[in-house]
Write an enzyme that holds these catalytic residues in place. Structure first.
Site, PDB file in Angstrom:
ATOM      1  N   GLU A 118       0.803  -1.129  -0.144  1.00 52.24           N
ATOM      2  CA  GLU A 118       0.044   0.072   0.206  1.00 52.24           C
ATOM      3  C   GLU A 118       0.719   1.306   0.138  1.00 52.24           C
ATOM      4  O   GLU A 118       1.904   1.085   0.638  1.00 52.24           O
ATOM      5  CB  GLU A 118      -0.864  -0.119   1.339  1.00 52.24           C
ATOM      6  CG  GLU A 118      -1.583  -1.543   1.446  1.00 52.24           C
ATOM      7  CD  GLU A 118      -2.370  -1.528   2.865  1.00 52.24           C
ATOM      8  OE1 GLU A 118      -2.547  -0.550   3.489  1.00 52.24           O
ATOM      9  OE2 GLU A 118      -3.005  -2.442   3.223  1.00 52.24           O
ATOM     10  N   LYS A 120       2.210   4.681   1.290  1.00 45.01           N
ATOM     11  CA  LYS A 120       2.450   5.059   2.611  1.00 45.01           C
ATOM     12  C   LYS A 120       1.870   6.492   2.734  1.00 45.01           C
ATOM     13  O   LYS A 120       2.586   7.430   2.191  1.00 45.01           O
ATOM     14  CB  LYS A 120       3.442   5.070   3.390  1.00 45.01           C
ATOM     15  CG  LYS A 120       3.692   5.328   4.784  1.00 45.01           C
ATOM     16  CD  LYS A 120       5.094   4.751   5.309  1.00 45.01           C
ATOM     17  CE  LYS A 120       5.288   5.196   6.809  1.00 45.01           C
ATOM     18  NZ  LYS A 120       4.935   6.541   7.140  1.00 45.01           N
ATOM     19  N   ASP A 122       1.102  10.333   3.470  1.00 42.00           N
ATOM     20  CA  ASP A 122       1.676  11.293   4.267  1.00 42.00           C
ATOM     21  C   ASP A 122       0.767  12.055   4.986  1.00 42.00           C
ATOM     22  O   ASP A 122       0.887  13.320   4.783  1.00 42.00           O
ATOM     23  CB  ASP A 122       2.885  12.004   3.630  1.00 42.00           C
ATOM     24  CG  ASP A 122       3.969  12.679   4.616  1.00 42.00           C
ATOM     25  OD1 ASP A 122       3.828  12.069   5.833  1.00 42.00           O
ATOM     26  OD2 ASP A 122       4.855  13.238   3.912  1.00 42.00           O
ATOM     27  N   TYR A 226      -8.346   7.793   3.988  1.00 43.44           N
ATOM     28  CA  TYR A 226      -8.382   6.555   3.509  1.00 43.44           C
ATOM     29  C   TYR A 226      -8.318   5.587   4.863  1.00 43.44           C
ATOM     30  O   TYR A 226      -7.405   5.780   5.621  1.00 43.44           O
ATOM     31  CB  TYR A 226      -7.140   6.199   2.536  1.00 43.44           C
ATOM     32  CG  TYR A 226      -7.286   6.792   1.241  1.00 43.44           C
ATOM     33  CD1 TYR A 226      -8.361   6.360   0.375  1.00 43.44           C
ATOM     34  CD2 TYR A 226      -6.227   7.362   0.735  1.00 43.44           C
ATOM     35  CE1 TYR A 226      -8.446   6.586  -0.892  1.00 43.44           C
ATOM     36  CE2 TYR A 226      -6.407   7.716  -0.898  1.00 43.44           C
ATOM     37  CZ  TYR A 226      -7.422   7.464  -1.696  1.00 43.44           C
ATOM     38  OH  TYR A 226      -7.684   7.568  -2.861  1.00 43.44           O
ATOM     39  N   LYS A 316      10.393   3.537   3.177  1.00 35.40           N
ATOM     40  CA  LYS A 316       9.924   4.956   2.777  1.00 35.40           C
ATOM     41  C   LYS A 316      10.914   5.304   1.592  1.00 35.40           C
ATOM     42  O   LYS A 316      11.813   4.500   1.283  1.00 35.40           O
ATOM     43  CB  LYS A 316      10.733   5.630   3.969  1.00 35.40           C
ATOM     44  CG  LYS A 316       9.453   5.830   5.200  1.00 35.40           C
ATOM     45  CD  LYS A 316       9.761   7.236   5.948  1.00 35.40           C
ATOM     46  CE  LYS A 316       9.099   7.078   7.314  1.00 35.40           C
ATOM     47  NZ  LYS A 316       9.435   8.309   8.112  1.00 35.40           N
ATOM     48  N   CYS A 410      22.535  44.864 -15.803  1.00 39.30           N
ATOM     49  CA  CYS A 410      22.963  43.453 -16.325  1.00 39.30           C
ATOM     50  C   CYS A 410      24.004  43.064 -15.530  1.00 39.30           C
ATOM     51  O   CYS A 410      24.957  43.835 -15.246  1.00 39.30           O
ATOM     52  CB  CYS A 410      23.223  43.397 -17.710  1.00 39.30           C
ATOM     53  SG  CYS A 410      23.877  41.808 -18.157  1.00 39.30           S
ATOM     54  N   CYS A 413      27.152  42.912 -18.475  1.00 39.06           N
ATOM     55  CA  CYS A 413      27.482  43.904 -19.217  1.00 39.06           C
ATOM     56  C   CYS A 413      27.157  45.216 -18.912  1.00 39.06           C
ATOM     57  O   CYS A 413      27.219  46.175 -19.524  1.00 39.06           O
ATOM     58  CB  CYS A 413      26.922  43.597 -20.734  1.00 39.06           C
ATOM     59  SG  CYS A 413      25.087  43.844 -20.757  1.00 39.06           S
ATOM     60  N   CYS A 429      17.639  41.932 -20.059  1.00 39.65           N
ATOM     61  CA  CYS A 429      18.999  42.946 -20.660  1.00 39.65           C
ATOM     62  C   CYS A 429      18.844  42.742 -22.109  1.00 39.65           C
ATOM     63  O   CYS A 429      18.799  41.584 -22.669  1.00 39.65           O
ATOM     64  CB  CYS A 429      20.279  42.113 -20.390  1.00 39.65           C
ATOM     65  SG  CYS A 429      21.581  42.936 -21.162  1.00 39.65           S
ATOM     66  N   CYS A 434      25.678  41.556 -25.474  1.00 37.19           N
ATOM     67  CA  CYS A 434      25.834  40.969 -23.952  1.00 37.19           C
ATOM     68  C   CYS A 434      26.541  39.664 -23.870  1.00 37.19           C
ATOM     69  O   CYS A 434      26.079  38.660 -24.575  1.00 37.19           O
ATOM     70  CB  CYS A 434      24.616  40.938 -23.127  1.00 37.19           C
ATOM     71  SG  CYS A 434      24.890  40.192 -21.521  1.00 37.19           S
TER      72      CYS A 434
END
Ligand code: IVH
Length: 673
Positions: A118, A120, A122, A226, A316, A410, A413, A429, A434
């Site tokens: 199944e 697991k 959380d 569930y 896990k 920038c 440049c 930019c 550049c």
């Protein structure tokens, strides 16, 4: 007068409750409602009104209990008649074999054991005590022997039955309450808006929601449940978990559809890999898998230690979150001039991979998360995507943290940056010279999304750029073996190989060249559509905006940008140079539709389009649709609550797409960088 009316009222109330409960069940457990929300609201209002006038007639299983009720002053303690144990953990495939062998030895060389495997979940473990079919007490696990009474809170969870169907049995079940990811995101969005602390993950959010003394707050959170077991297996006539789950389903509970019976450790291992693979597609979080002996007879023979049953273990998944320090934020310039903030982290290992950088997307994102340099931060790494900073841990602030400022120029440049329009969250930019943009364009050109030239990956392109050997795209085709061989880390062999790769990359389809040039808005799909329509660079250079707009996927913005690009002086010059250097466009192949040769199968619920619409989109693109899982199927589109087909698809190594991925595939959206 009122007294004589009561029998009718009692009956009317009973009918309303039954009606509403059955609609709740259809909606929240079966996911198959038969009335509209409005019709449901009317029924519910009627119930509330009647109960208000006749408060003595309210029953503990009334659906009105689901809206909350009185605020508590504290949580009462409750004892679990049978302790709620925890689970032992395993970590690696050999541990699984050890577990299986150990059980078989314990059971005196039992040959075969069937396992219930199944996901697991959380969330939070809870116990629900039903007396004569009616939910009496709901509690947390607590320390295993004593938990907290959260009956009022649990009654607001719509998938928990307040009254069992067709049975008046006494029954104590256990399961997991969780907050689906959508609900979690929405909750955090609202909290952020109100300036409240966000929850780190759905599990914390679920716990926070259940630990509300005011159950009306819990009622606003879309929690789900569930069931995964009962306190005492000797009270049921079921002889195994599989049978029990069938029974529990029949009396109104939701059972996880991904529970699978496995007969061998190989099957269990496959399922582990499978769950890990589809983990991101699920609408709730799972953090691993639980492996349980299916037969109650064998479970009883195996028994339990003080801590955990011998008949089950948890396996896990490797963790994906970690905390570290945000040391700095740098600004990276992409090939189209987009400037994005990148977080530099104190290196930390997440799931076996050392993470030292995280994307921060844009300034809005930094502000929304209220990040500062020096913060302890929670980070997450999922799949292959770049790690993300989820949030700062503000409790650990010292006051020394520094606000993050977006640059006005920038970083490469020094050209002033702009935010082209207010809606655009990205700084750009727009200096075509550049150097950062140039280097990124070169990396893109030779990389996987471009011409895919072997030996010219990111590192080597940086080297070639920094040594000045390659300043612009045509320089790549001027490279000589001796230039490369003289570079640090290169030798004659690797140089020869790279030159051969460059030579053979010179003959290429037009679409590949267009894609490789890294023009803004021209991703794989648009490049192909343009190449389907125009055969050579020359044809494209003369194109009008109207002609471009005739192409599917080309909108106003893309068309305008392309026209500007083709009209720049440098563009025809570039094409001319490339052709002089021997670049040859291969004859256009017959137009191949996007999905020809692909067969799609759909499973689960799609959120934003109907099944029929989705199937039509496949057919529009010359793909085929299958109604069952056969060997011909190439792609499975998995919507919400995808079940066994999804399991099969991964086992058969069929490509699995989420709804979003599918829609992106069929809707030819132009791509941005
Ligand atoms: S069975 C004695 N099944 O995992 C066996 N537990 O320590 C009781 N969990 O906090 C647990 N999904 O809430 C079982 N399908 C599942 C589960 C599951 C999640 C949680 C459980 C508990 C922890 C086990």
């Amino acid at each position: 007068m009122i007294v004589s009316k009561e029998p009718n009222i009692t009956q009317k109330l009973e009918e309303l409750r039954k009606d509403i409960s059955s609609h709740d069940y259809r909606y929240y457990v079966l996911d198959a409602p038969i009335i509209s929300d409005h019709e449901y609201d009317l029924l519910f209002q009627e119930l509330l009104k009647l109960e208000k006038n006749y408060p003595d007639l309210i029953t503990p299983d009334s659906p009105s209990m689901r809206v909350g009720g009185a605020i508590l002053s504290e949580f009462r303690e409750v004892e679990h008649a049978i302790p709620m144990l925890s689970l032992d953990n395993i970590f690696l495939p050999p541990d699984l074999n050890d577990f299986d062998q150990r059980l078989k030895r314990f059971l005196q060389h039992q040959k075969d054991i069937t396992y219930s495997v199944e996901p697991k979940l959380d969330g939070l473990a809870v116990e629900l005590v039903y007396e004569q079919g009616i939910l009496k007490i709901g509690s947390t696990r607590g320390n295993g022997s004593m938990g907290e009474d959260i009956t009022a809170q649990l009654k607001t969870v719509k998938s928990i039955p307040l009254r069992l169907h067709n049975t008046q049995q006494n029954l104590t079940v256990r399961g997991e309450v969780f907050l689906p990811i959508n609900g979690f995101k929405e909750l955090n969005r609202r909290r952020r808006e109100k300036g409240e602390q966000v929850f780190a993950n759905p599990r914390n959010a679920a716990a926070g929601s259940l630990r509300q003394l005011d159950p009306r707050i819990t009622a606003e959170r879309p929690l789900s449940f569930y069931v995964y077991g009962i306190a005492d297996s000797s009270v049921t006539s079921s002889s195994s978990l599989t049978e029990l789950y069938d029974f529990l389903k029949n009396i109104g509970f939701k059972i996880n559809p991904l529970i699978l019976q496995c007969k061998t450790t190989k099957e269990i291992l496959d399922q582990y890999n499978h769950l890990q693979k589809i983990r991101d597609l699920l609408e709730y979080e799972i953090d691993g898998m639980v492996i349980k002996v299916d037969s109650f007879g064998l479970q009883q023979r195996l028994g339990a230690t003080a801590r955990a049953p011998r008949w089950a273990v948890a396996w896990k998944f490797p963790g994906i979150q970690a905390t570290t320090t945000l040391k700095d934020v740098i600004f990276q310039v992409g090939r189209t001039g987009a400037v994005t903030p990148v977080g530099i982290l104190e290196p930390v290992s997440v799931n076996g991979v050392t993470v030292q950088r995280a994307t921060l997307h844009n300034h809005d994102e930094i502000q929304r998360k209220n990040l500062r340099i020096g913060d302890r931060v929670l980070i997450q790494r999922a799949g292959d995507v770049i790690p993300e900073i989820i949030m700062p841990i503000s409790e650990q602030r010292t006051g020394e943290e520094i606000k993050i400022k977006m640059p006005s120029n920038c970083p490469e440049c020094k050209h002033p940056l702009e935010r082209p329009n207010k809606k655009d969250k990205i700084l750009r930019c727009d200096n075509p010279f550049c150097p950062a943009q140039r280097l990124q364009s070169l990396i893109h050109f030779t990389g996987k999304s471009g011409l895919d030239i072997e030996g010219l990956g990111k590192k080597n392109m940086e080297l070639l750029f920094n040594t000045g050997l390659v300043k612009e795209i045509p320089d790549i085709f001027k490279l000589k073996e001796e230039n490369l061989a003289a570079l640090e880390g290169w030798g004659e062999k690797s140089a020869k190989k790279a030159i051969t790769a460059i030579q053979s990359a010179k003959t290429l389809p037009f679409a590949t060249l267009l894609r490789g040039l890294g023009i803004r808005f021209i991703g794989e799909v648009t490049a192909q559509l343009l190449a389907d329509r125009f055969n050579t660079p020359d044809e494209l250079l003369k194109v009008s905006k109207e002609e471009l707009l005739e192409i599917e996927a080309v909108g106003e913005q893309t068309a305008e940008h392309l026209i500007r690009y083709f009209q720049e002086d440098s563009t025809p010059k570039l094409f001319h140079k490339l052709s002089e250097l021997g670049l040859t466009i291969t004859a256009h192949e017959k137009k191949k539709s996007l999905l020809s040769d692909r067969v799609f199968l759909f499973t689960g619920t799609l959120g934003s389009v109907s099944r029929n619409e989705a199937k039509q989109r496949v057919k529009d693109n010359d793909g085929q649709v299958s109604t069952s899982m056969t060997r011909k199927v190439t792609d499975l589109v998995a919507g919400k609550k995808a079940g066994s087909k999804l399991a099969k698809a991964t086992a058969m190594e069929i490509n699995v797409l989420t709804e979003e991925q599918f829609l992106a595939l069929v809707s030819h959206r132009p791509e941005e960088d």
